[in-house]
Each structure stands twice: as C-alpha cells, then as structure tokens.
Design a protein around this motif. Structure first.
Motif, PDB file in Angstrom:
ATOM      1  N   ASP A  25     -14.215  -9.325  -6.197  1.00  0.00           N
ATOM      2  CA  ASP A  25     -13.680  -8.689  -4.992  1.00  0.00           C
ATOM      3  C   ASP A  25     -14.579  -8.959  -3.791  1.00  0.00           C
ATOM      4  O   ASP A  25     -14.097  -9.261  -2.702  1.00  0.00           O
ATOM      5  CB  ASP A  25     -13.532  -7.178  -5.200  1.00  0.00           C
TER       6      ASP A  25
ATOM      7  N   GLU B 274      -5.052  -7.712   7.048  1.00  0.00           N
ATOM      8  CA  GLU B 274      -4.662  -6.585   6.198  1.00  0.00           C
ATOM      9  C   GLU B 274      -5.482  -6.552   4.906  1.00  0.00           C
ATOM     10  O   GLU B 274      -5.930  -5.495   4.464  1.00  0.00           O
ATOM     11  CB  GLU B 274      -3.168  -6.678   5.869  1.00  0.00           C
ATOM     12  N   ILE B 275      -5.714  -7.717   4.339  1.00  0.00           N
ATOM     13  CA  ILE B 275      -6.526  -7.793   3.120  1.00  0.00           C
ATOM     14  C   ILE B 275      -7.948  -7.305   3.401  1.00  0.00           C
ATOM     15  O   ILE B 275      -8.509  -6.514   2.645  1.00  0.00           O
ATOM     16  CB  ILE B 275      -6.530  -9.226   2.549  1.00  0.00           C
TER      17      ILE B 275
ATOM     18  N   TYR C  96       0.830  -1.206   0.000  1.00  0.00           N
ATOM     19  CA  TYR C  96       0.000   0.000   0.000  1.00  0.00           C
ATOM     20  C   TYR C  96       0.863   1.254   0.000  1.00  0.00           C
ATOM     21  O   TYR C  96       0.556   2.229  -0.694  1.00  0.00           O
ATOM     22  CB  TYR C  96      -0.976   0.019   1.182  1.00  0.00           C
TER      23      TYR C  96
ATOM     24  N   HIS D 253      -8.024  -3.539   3.681  1.00  0.00           N
ATOM     25  CA  HIS D 253      -7.936  -2.853   2.388  1.00  0.00           C
ATOM     26  C   HIS D 253      -9.256  -2.955   1.620  1.00  0.00           C
ATOM     27  O   HIS D 253      -9.702  -1.968   1.033  1.00  0.00           O
ATOM     28  CB  HIS D 253      -6.783  -3.414   1.539  1.00  0.00           C
ATOM     29  N   TYR D 254      -9.879  -4.133   1.634  1.00  0.00           N
ATOM     30  CA  TYR D 254     -11.188  -4.251   0.979  1.00  0.00           C
ATOM     31  C   TYR D 254     -12.206  -3.318   1.645  1.00  0.00           C
ATOM     32  O   TYR D 254     -13.008  -2.673   0.970  1.00  0.00           O
ATOM     33  CB  TYR D 254     -11.704  -5.693   1.020  1.00  0.00           C
TER      34      TYR D 254
ATOM     35  N   ALA E 224      -5.396  -4.808  -1.837  1.00  0.00           N
ATOM     36  CA  ALA E 224      -6.144  -6.001  -1.425  1.00  0.00           C
ATOM     37  C   ALA E 224      -6.001  -7.105  -2.466  1.00  0.00           C
ATOM     38  O   ALA E 224      -5.767  -8.268  -2.127  1.00  0.00           O
ATOM     39  CB  ALA E 224      -7.617  -5.652  -1.224  1.00  0.00           C
TER      40      ALA E 224
ATOM     41  N   TYR F  40     -13.434 -10.921  -0.507  1.00  0.00           N
ATOM     42  CA  TYR F  40     -13.588 -10.198   0.755  1.00  0.00           C
ATOM     43  C   TYR F  40     -14.371 -11.035   1.763  1.00  0.00           C
ATOM     44  O   TYR F  40     -13.940 -11.243   2.898  1.00  0.00           O
ATOM     45  CB  TYR F  40     -14.280  -8.877   0.451  1.00  0.00           C
TER      46      TYR F  40
ATOM     47  N   HIS G  10      -6.298   1.118  -2.184  1.00  0.00           N
ATOM     48  CA  HIS G  10      -6.670   0.058  -1.227  1.00  0.00           C
ATOM     49  C   HIS G  10      -7.159  -1.194  -1.958  1.00  0.00           C
ATOM     50  O   HIS G  10      -6.796  -2.315  -1.585  1.00  0.00           O
ATOM     51  CB  HIS G  10      -7.733   0.548  -0.251  1.00  0.00           C
TER      52      HIS G  10
ATOM     53  N   ASN H  56      -4.227 -10.551  -1.816  1.00  0.00           N
ATOM     54  CA  ASN H  56      -5.115 -11.692  -1.961  1.00  0.00           C
ATOM     55  C   ASN H  56      -4.525 -12.731  -2.914  1.00  0.00           C
ATOM     56  O   ASN H  56      -4.544 -13.924  -2.634  1.00  0.00           O
ATOM     57  CB  ASN H  56      -6.481 -11.222  -2.458  1.00  0.00           C
TER      58      ASN H  56
END
Length: 194
Positions: free
Chosen positions: A165, A148-149, A107, A152-153, A127, A169, A123, A131
């Motif tokens: 996505d 962290e993923i 990021y 970001h999502y 992600a 997520y 973000h 991912n």
C-alpha cells in the motif's frame, strides 16, 4: 450427496460445495442449487449471496444484456440486507463499481460497514480497489482517479497499510511529480518495514 447429508444444516459446507462446483467445474446449475440450499438453511449466511452474485456477474460476463448485471447486483444487495455486519457483499458490490469505472460509488458502498465495525478500513479498501483498476491503464484513467486514490490512502489508518500500500501510495505522488511527498511516504513505509 450422501456425504453431504451429514452437513445438511451447515451453510458453510453447503456453500463450499457450491463454490467447488462453480470455480472448479464452471457448473453454474449445480452451484446455484447448493447456494439456494445454503440460503434455505441459514438466510443470514452472506457468503452464499456473494457467490451467487459472482456467478451471475461472471457467467454472463460476455453477454451484452444489462439484466445480468442487475441480477448480480441484486444478489450482493440481498446479502447486505441478510447480514449487514459482514463486509463480503459490500466489497463485492464495490468491486463491481470499480470494474465499471464508477469510482464515486466505491467508498459510498463500503462506508456503511463502519456502522457495524468501527475498525473496518473503508478508505484503504477503496484505495486498493481503485488502484487495481488504474495501474497499467491509460493516462486519462490515472488522472481521473489518481487524486481520489491518494486521498483514500491518506485517510487510511497507517497500521492497516501493508508495504504494498505504501509503495502504491507513493507511486501516485511520484508519477505526478511530487517527489518530496513520495520520498516522505517511502520513509514512513521503511520505518514500518525496515
């Protein structure tokens, strides 16, 4: 060569020739020659730098010499310097960090793009890169980057997210036993893509 003369001042075409030499024939010498020519024609044409970085990184993929990573990263950084408002080399550099399992740098590498494009989805891109590194790996990596993923999502703009996505997520919430949140994300995704 004669046909290319007509486009000798077009970095897009010259880089395309370099791209063909590299991806079609794995001819790094010819690819490098045309990349350097494209940069000479237009030093701000960032895709040329990105392709050179890709070649340096891929060509020496099995070489244990860290100087080759350094060459690749140098080309990406030169591309960012040459054309800071173009996301290509930021994303290539972030992808390198993802492959090296350096999640904390992903990021941070993408965020400067927001200065040039307030709609850039740093973000969401972070992600996706994280991912892609985690899916199908061991439980330890999943635990290391899963939170962290998800963060970001959560910070990505919903209108920029694809159905894929949303699926990814919710998978992280489902895998960590937070079923209600996973269902809520599924519902949100279903409202967007019935």
């Amino acid at each position: 060569e004669d046909k290319l003369n007509k486009f000798k001042n077009n970095p897009y075409v010259i880089s395309g020739v370099a791209d063909a030499f590299w991806y079609k024939n794995q001819d790094s010498a010819q690819a490098r020659k045309y990349i350097l020519r494209a940069i000479q024609v237009d030093p701000s044409y960032q895709p040329s730098y990105g392709l050179m970085g890709d070649i340096e990184g891929t060509y020496y993929l099995w070489d244990a010499d860290p100087k080759h990573d350094s060459l690749s990263l140098d080309w990406y950084r030169r591309g960012i310097k040459a054309s800071p408002a173009n996301p290509g080399c930021y994303e290539s550099l972030a992808l390198y960090y993802a492959k090296q399992k350096m999640g904390d740098k992903i990021y941070a590498t993408l965020e400067p793009m927001l200065k040039y494009d307030s709609t850039y989805q740093a973000h969401l891109r972070a992600a996706r890169l994280l991912n892609d590194r985690v899916v199908g790996t061991d439980k330890e990596m999943f635990q290391q980057y899963g939170t962290e993923i998800m963060e970001h999502y959560a910070l990505a703009h919903p209108d920029s997210m694809l159905a894929y996505d949303y699926a990814q997520y919710q998978n992280f919430f489902f895998a960590t036993g937070r079923y209600a949140k996973a269902l809520q994300i599924c519902d949100d995704g279903y409202k967007r893509w019935p």
